[in-house]
Design an enzyme around this catalytic site. Structure first.
Site, mmCIF file in Angstrom:
data_model
loop_
_atom_site.group_PDB
_atom_site.id
_atom_site.type_symbol
_atom_site.label_atom_id
_atom_site.label_comp_id
_atom_site.label_asym_id
_atom_site.label_seq_id
_atom_site.Cartn_x
_atom_site.Cartn_y
_atom_site.Cartn_z
ATOM 1 N N ARG A 270 0.817 -1.225 0.000
ATOM 2 C CA ARG A 270 0.000 0.000 0.000
ATOM 3 C C ARG A 270 0.842 1.262 0.000
ATOM 4 O O ARG A 270 0.320 2.368 -0.105
ATOM 5 C CB ARG A 270 -0.960 -0.023 1.190
ATOM 6 C CG ARG A 270 -0.270 -0.252 2.530
ATOM 7 C CD ARG A 270 -1.246 -0.732 3.581
ATOM 8 N NE ARG A 270 -0.593 -1.079 4.847
ATOM 9 C CZ ARG A 270 -0.103 -2.280 5.134
ATOM 10 N NH1 ARG A 270 -0.151 -3.252 4.228
ATOM 11 N NH2 ARG A 270 0.443 -2.530 6.314
ATOM 12 N N LYS A 502 -7.369 -15.968 2.639
ATOM 13 C CA LYS A 502 -6.651 -16.527 1.475
ATOM 14 C C LYS A 502 -6.426 -18.027 1.660
ATOM 15 O O LYS A 502 -6.630 -18.818 0.744
ATOM 16 C CB LYS A 502 -5.269 -15.868 1.343
ATOM 17 C CG LYS A 502 -5.269 -14.420 0.923
ATOM 18 C CD LYS A 502 -3.827 -13.991 0.683
ATOM 19 C CE LYS A 502 -3.692 -12.487 0.648
ATOM 20 N NZ LYS A 502 -2.319 -12.031 0.537
HETATM 21 O O1 F6P Z 1 1.791 -7.196 -4.606
HETATM 22 P P1 F6P Z 1 1.261 -8.478 -4.085
HETATM 23 O O2 F6P Z 1 2.320 -9.290 -3.398
HETATM 24 O O3 F6P Z 1 0.587 -9.277 -5.175
HETATM 25 O O4 F6P Z 1 0.190 -8.179 -2.965
HETATM 26 C C1 F6P Z 1 -1.005 -7.518 -3.260
HETATM 27 C C2 F6P Z 1 -1.714 -7.078 -2.015
HETATM 28 O O5 F6P Z 1 -2.032 -8.187 -1.195
HETATM 29 C C3 F6P Z 1 -1.885 -7.845 0.169
HETATM 30 O O6 F6P Z 1 -0.781 -8.526 0.662
HETATM 31 C C4 F6P Z 1 -3.085 -8.161 0.989
HETATM 32 O O7 F6P Z 1 -3.859 -9.171 0.488
HETATM 33 C C5 F6P Z 1 -1.657 -6.355 0.182
HETATM 34 O O8 F6P Z 1 -1.009 -5.896 1.276
HETATM 35 C C6 F6P Z 1 -0.945 -6.158 -1.101
HETATM 36 O O9 F6P Z 1 -0.978 -4.829 -1.482
#
Ligand code: F6P
Length: 526
Positions: A270, A502
């Site tokens: 984020r 998840k």
């Molecule tokens: O960039 P990634 O590793 O695919 O993660 C996507 C998103 O999933 C998360 O880990 C949460 O599900 C977020 O913090 C993150 O922004």
């Protein structure tokens, strides 16, 4: 060294319990209100201002908030962060997103790599790639120029970059710097990818697979979905797909991509708009110079956040007022209300930024805390919101602190005078009117038409939404969330709360279910 102490163990916590509350309606009415609007305003980076006249604070409360800031060593903790301390205790990681946009303190060197240089090198690589695409040096299989860029990612790999793209799309068109149209695929709902693919010319599109971890189910599924679509269209995916990931992820160094760009574990999803994650799509869409301007605005706000005097540090002040509202006035939510259509997805970005960062119940050492932490964030652009959920904000039983954002000038500059005023003037008149209506209310003997008022708000005001002001806005909120996390003594930089869902979804797909999960799976015929 700084002390990491729980909020309720601080003297200023007790002091805040005992301050005299401010009646927003009273202080904002008449001449006193006019004086507050002039007095309670802090300059922000890039010529903007944070005006907090309509917040439930006065000089006495501000003095205690300053004590809190000093006692909790908030700016010292920020200094530790940008100088490379392990601030993310949950994952034992540094937190370096600010370093993507400029040097704030000492060099941060990890395993012999200067991190500022690493982030800058990735930006330079992306700038060269984007310039080559725009110049027609990197082309599709038929030797034709790419016209569209599609980002495939979710959460932080989608929300921030998407919000920023939308925020600048019309500005870029007006300033003749829109180089490529951008689109975004995030949801694993097949209709999301299909709708985007149906809307673009895939033969002239570049797809960036963005995943820091390289393991996110939605993103890997959508990447495969797009790869399949490209093959079906007779297009070689390896000439159309890029990766943006961390160097240790399964997506890294993979020759099925035309090129790969990197961030690292010290940039949270984020917080990743300033890293390669935002740089790639925004440099392709607008040109690297525009991305550099965005970063310059963010860096200017990061510099302002170093200031110890809370009346000169808008993100720190915003954070502290938010803490006062959350922990002592018991306000559980905050609405983000940009009076700018271009910021239509900015509230969604802030929702993840704030709620994923500060939606925590244990402190940075894993111990339960006895006070509330991050608020619930929601929002929509005004004036649309006025005709939707503002009813509850004005007359509902729940008081919701409001964060307005407004600009004096439009981005496109096309406007008409209708009944004596332009649309931009009407927009600005509405935001001014709303602040006063929320604060001061209106007495009416008909209870149904009575407005109690006393509903606090603040506004960030700028001249125009452009790359610099947008960058400063982005950093303002990142730094606000960071300071609040410091006050609450929580780790704002991990997100264990998203894992359980998840894991269970994977079990459903593997048919390894029992109890309620089995019944829900049957109901959905999975
Ligand atoms: O960039 P990634 O590793 O695919 O993660 C996507 C998103 O999933 C998360 O880990 C949460 O599900 C977020 O913090 C993150 O922004």
């Amino acid at each position: 060294m700084v002390n990491w102490t729980n909020f309720d163990a601080l003297d200023s916590y007790q002091a805040l319990k005992n301050v005299d509350a401010v009646n927003v309606r009273e202080v904002m009415s008449g001449e006193s209100g006019a004086q507050r609007v002039k007095k309670y305003s802090v300059p922000m980076a890039e010529g903007m201002a944070y005006n907090y006249a309509a917040k439930a604070v006065d000089d006495d409360i501000l003095a205690v908030l300053q004590k809190l800031s000093d006692e909790a060593q908030l700016t010292e903790k920020y200094e530790e962060l940008y100088n490379g301390a392990v601030i993310n205790t949950g994952e034992k990681r540094l937190v370096l997103h600010q370093l993507c946009r400029g040097q704030l303190g000492k060099d941060v060197v990890v395993d012999g790599v200067n991190k500022r240089e690493f982030y800058q090198a990735q930006q330079d690589r992306i700038a060269k790639f984007a310039n080559d695409v725009h110049a027609g040096k990197i082309v599709n299989g038929k030797g034709e120029k790419f016209t569209t860029v599609v980002q495939i990612g979710i959460g932080g790999s989608d929300l921030g970059p998407r919000a920023l793209y939308l925020a600048l799309e019309n500005w870029a068109k007006t300033n003749h710097t829109l180089k490529m149209q951008a689109a975004f695929i995030s949801n694993v709902d097949p209709d999301d990818a299909s709708a985007v693919l149906n809307n673009i010319d895939v033969e002239h599109a570049l797809f960036i697979v963005v995943s820091k971890s390289g393991t996110t189910l939605e993103t890997l599924t959508n990447a495969a979905f797009v790869e399949d679509a490209l093959k079906k269209a007779g297009v070689d995916p390896s000439k159309h797909m890029l990766a943006c990931t961390s160097e240790t992820s399964p997506l890294a160094n993979n020759d099925k991509f035309l090129d790969s760009f990197y961030m690292d574990d010290y940039i949270g999803g984020r917080y990743s708009s300033s890293s390669a994650v935002g740089c790639c799509v925004l440099s392709l869409a607008f040109g690297p110079e525009v991305f550099a301007r965005l970063m310059a605005g963010a860096h200017a706000a990061d510099e302002t956040a170093k200031e110890k005097d809370i009346l000169k540090n808008p993100s720190l002040l915003d954070a502290l007022i938010g803490v006062y509202e959350r922990n002592f006035l018991d306000y559980a939510t905050t609405a983000v209300l940009p009076y700018s259509q271009a910021l239509s997805r900015f509230p969604a970005h802030l929702q993840q930024l704030d709620m994923e960062s500060n939606g925590k119940s244990v402190n940075r050492f894993g111990e339960k805390v006895n006070y509330v932490t991050g608020p619930i964030i929601f929002g929509e652009p005004g004036t649309n919101g006025q005709h939707s959920f503002y009813q509850l904000l004005h007359q509902g039983k729940t008081i919701v602190p409001l964060q307005f954002i407004g600009f004096k000038d439009s981005q496109i500059g096309n406007d008409v005078v209708i009944e004596g005023s332009t649309s931009q003037k009407k927009l600005d008149a509405n935001v001014a009117a709303q602040i006063v209506a929320f604060a001061c209310g209106k007495d009416d003997e008909n209870p149904n038409k009575n407005f109690d008022g006393g509903r606090p708000s603040s506004i960030i005001i700028g001249q125009q939404l452009n790359p610099e002001t947008l960058g400063a806005l982005l950093a303002h909120f990142e730094n606000k969330v960071m300071f609040q996390g410091f006050v609450w003594n929580i780790n704002s930089f991990d997100q264990e709360g998203v894992q359980l869902g998840k894991v269970l979804a994977k079990r459903v797909l593997a048919h390894d279910t029992d109890g309620a999960l089995a019944v829900y799976s049957d109901l959905l015929e999975i």
